[in-house]
Structures are given as structure tokens and as C-alpha cells.
Design an enzyme around this catalytic site. Sequence first.
Site, mmCIF file in Angstrom:
data_model
loop_
_atom_site.group_PDB
_atom_site.id
_atom_site.type_symbol
_atom_site.label_atom_id
_atom_site.label_comp_id
_atom_site.label_asym_id
_atom_site.label_seq_id
_atom_site.Cartn_x
_atom_site.Cartn_y
_atom_site.Cartn_z
ATOM 1 C CG ASP A 108 -2.102 0.868 1.089
ATOM 2 O OD1 ASP A 108 -2.108 1.702 0.171
ATOM 3 O OD2 ASP A 108 -3.045 0.737 1.888
ATOM 4 C CG ASP A 109 -0.305 4.739 -0.068
ATOM 5 O OD1 ASP A 109 -1.066 4.269 -0.919
ATOM 6 O OD2 ASP A 109 -0.656 5.591 0.764
ATOM 7 C CG HIS A 142 -10.193 0.733 0.814
ATOM 8 N ND1 HIS A 142 -9.188 1.657 0.741
ATOM 9 C CD2 HIS A 142 -11.272 1.387 1.328
ATOM 10 C CE1 HIS A 142 -9.630 2.822 1.171
ATOM 11 N NE2 HIS A 142 -10.887 2.677 1.537
ATOM 12 C CB CYS A 165 -6.752 3.153 -1.838
ATOM 13 S SG CYS A 165 -6.341 1.775 -0.965
ATOM 14 C CE LYS A 173 -3.023 7.344 -1.400
ATOM 15 N NZ LYS A 173 -3.045 6.905 0.011
ATOM 16 C CE LYS A 177 -6.393 0.180 1.681
ATOM 17 N NZ LYS A 177 -5.404 1.271 1.667
ATOM 18 C CB SER A 228 -6.870 3.177 4.513
ATOM 19 O OG SER A 228 -6.976 3.200 3.115
ATOM 20 C CG ASP A 232 -2.278 0.892 -3.130
ATOM 21 O OD1 ASP A 232 -1.101 1.261 -2.941
ATOM 22 O OD2 ASP A 232 -3.233 1.351 -2.474
ATOM 23 C CG ASN A 233 -1.740 4.258 -4.470
ATOM 24 O OD1 ASN A 233 -2.832 3.804 -4.113
ATOM 25 N ND2 ASN A 233 -0.893 4.782 -3.607
ATOM 26 N NE ARG A 242 -6.046 -1.180 -2.030
ATOM 27 C CZ ARG A 242 -5.048 -1.734 -1.346
ATOM 28 N NH1 ARG A 242 -5.139 -2.970 -0.916
ATOM 29 N NH2 ARG A 242 -3.949 -1.060 -1.075
ATOM 30 C CG HIS A 299 -1.909 3.602 3.840
ATOM 31 N ND1 HIS A 299 -2.373 4.337 4.899
ATOM 32 C CD2 HIS A 299 -2.635 3.990 2.753
ATOM 33 C CE1 HIS A 299 -3.351 5.138 4.462
ATOM 34 N NE2 HIS A 299 -3.524 4.956 3.169
HETATM 35 MG MG MG Z 1 -2.812 3.018 -1.324
#
Ligand code: MG
Length: 459
Positions: A28-29, A123, A68, A310, A121, A146, A290-291, A72, A238
Amino acid sequence: MKNLIILLLSSISILATDKPNFLLIFTDDQGYQDLGCYGSPKIKTPVLDKLASEGVRFTDFYSANAICSASRAALLTGRYPSRNGVFHVYYPGAYKGLRQSEITIAELLKPAGYRTAIIGKWHLGDRPDFLPTKQGFDSYFGIPYSNDMWIHKDQKLAKDVKLFKDFTIEDIRSGKASKTKKGLARTVPLMRGEEVIEFPVDQCYITKRYTDEAIKIIDESNKAKKPFFIYLAHAMPHVPLYASPKFNGKSDRGPYGDTIEEMDFHIGRLVKHLKKLGIDKNTMLIFTSDNGPWKLGERGGSAAPLRGAKFSSHEGGPRVPCIMWWPGTIPAGTVSKEITTSLDIFPTFAALANTPLPTDRIYDGHNISTMLKAGSKGKSPYEKYFYWNKHHIEALRIGKMKLRWAWDNKKKARKAVELYNLEEDISESQNLASQMPEKVEFMSKLLLTEEEKQLADNK
Ligand code: MG
């Protein structure tokens, strides 16, 4: 209709044998630079570096969105936001989520005989109708959104829910436990199946516990002689950043680096376990993010040498690290500079599991299995790639040329157009738009036409 399609998939694919396992690890991130093998000067990731050297490392891999939930949804459906309906981010308790009519990778693979699990996660909606158990996953264990969010007062609690930090069920039901502006943010629930089993979960141990769960599922599937699809969507890196005592304060890149080094260690445990069971050669492992990184100084990551982060359609938003490892099938030591995207995972898994793609909808990704097996000779199936950002296509890449035409949400209009040669200018520092008006006109037209077409198709 979706059930009928899944039934058809199941009857067609029942004869197929020898299906590979899929272990899809989604962080994540995590920024483009935040792995040793992507040039991080301070974060050490020996396990992932080794996997890259034994498989393929992509330099031009894109997450289909720089935010996010949208990222996904695109990953799990193989479709752009214009088609799957997820453009942005969901907050706890929203009466929204990924539509039931969307077919996820889990729903594709389950009828093909797979044990399907999501760990981490989700989301894509936390109300009962939107949970992963309603989208083809046999099991769910994780924080449903998150890790900087909160618990919603209506969330279903297990009978033996464990509460910590002096919280009571009344605190949850009254909404007191959800109030984020009074210092209660970052207290998030841990779910199993459709119920909350712990609140708030101690995030220091979340990376280890997710890995333990993955090992348990690998063992169960192996015993049952079933292939598995495990979607391991880590909470880290994240914010808020948490590592266990063994990793806390140990990296040269502060808490952000600690979390990545801890994930790297635990991915090593997974690989070791696959080898111990003798199923490594029948398992495809994918590692990606994810990003791009959230711009938070030391608490966020780095997309260097890319511009942006992001939320952006500059490269730093959607271009992420990606490693694919499948010993004996993906040639070792491949570095691919071809355009590939998270949209490709759905059709690639379908092909490898020998199960047909549903024919009632449009898929935006490509089956890249042949490309993967060809190693450095593999060619990208993309003639052009469109970058969705929230409700607009904001960029288009054709070969080395990228046109960016960002949307100004306040003015409800496009900003000034940008044109870059990514081969010569990976950092998008030289806007060539005024020098190449014909290219700008051609690509702008394509971008606008495609956006209009996709939104009109909406299927
Ligand atoms: Mg993210």
C-alpha cells in the site's frame, strides 16, 4: 446473470488440470524506488531483490489507478474504473462498494477449483453486501480498509470479539469509537469472514499475522490438493507505520523503511515455505503496489526518478514496482521495459488456469503469459495505454510518448496539455507540447474520444 456466467466457467474449466497457484502480494502506497532492486539508497530488501533476479522485474508497470479503492477494483476485475464503477476511495460505513455484477479474480478462479483467500486490505466496501465473501473469496482475514481509518458503528462484531484500549461495545455502537478528530483515528478493526474479531488491532504485528495466515492457507490447500489464489494485500507502508519490535527502528530509512524491510523478511518466509512443500515451481508470485507514494516526507516513500506521487497521473502516481517470480517458467534475470499493467493480471490468471474470460463484458488488460515466458524477448501487447485518474482519463502513452491532460476539479476543465518523451525524460521535466503540436492534437483527440467511448459503453 453473474451466477450463470460463473456456473458456465465452472463447467468449462472442470476438465483442466495442473493449474498453478497464485500468490498476489499487493502493498500500500509503496513508491517506485522503495526496493533495493529499484534503486532505494537506504531500504534493504534482499528477499525481493533475489526474487527479481530469479524472475522478472518490470520498469514500466502501471497500477490502473493512483488511488486505493480504484486501484484494487481494477486489479481484481481487469477493468478500468469507467467499467467497474470504482473511481475513488470508500470510507467506513459507506453504502457503496464494488458492484455485485462485477466478476473478481476470485470468482473467476473459484469455479476452476481454486481455494480463494484474501488477507489484508479489501477497501471495496465494508457493508455486508460488499464484503470479499460476497465476491468469490472463501475466506477473509484483515483490516477492511485503510489502516488510518476507523471502525463504523454498525460493523458486525463476533460474539467473542476482543476489545483493547478500554473500548467497550457501547463505544462502538454509539459511534464514540469512530470519532477520528479526537485522537481516535488509526484504531481499526480486524475481521475474519464477515465479522470483526478484534478492535483496535495492534498493527505492530499485522505483517507477521497476515503472513502466518497465508502459510496456513497454503498448507490447507496443499493438503486438499487444491490450487490456491491468495491475495495478500498488506497494510504497510501506508501510514500510520507500524513494525514489530524486531524491525522497529532498524532500517536506515526510518519507520517507513522498517515496514518494508519487515514485509521483505516475511515474504522470505512464504518463499521458504513454498520450497519446503515442493510447490515453488508450480506457484506464480506477483509483488506490486496499489499506487505511488504518499507525499508525507519521511513517513512517505519515494518515486524517484519519477515525477509525482499518489493521486497524480504523472508517472510517480501509477508507475509502481512489480516483480513476477515463477521458477522454471519465467526466465531468471529478466528486466522488462515493456508496458504492463495491473489490468493484465485477471486475463493472465484466466489463461494460466485454463479458464475462459467471461464474454459478456469488456476487459481492458491483456493476457501476458506468453510475454512472461519469453523473458527479455517478450513484447508488450499495449499499442496505447490510458491513465484513469478519478473520473477522467488524464494521460495516454503510446510507446515512449506520453500526453498528459490533467483535470482541474475546481474549474471543471482540463489544465494545460503536457507532452513527454519518457525514454529520454523519465522525470517528465521537458514539456514538448509546443514543439510537437500535431502529436498533441492526435493524442488529445484519442484521449477524449476514448474517455467518451468508455463512459458511454459502461459495461
Ligand atoms: Mg494506497
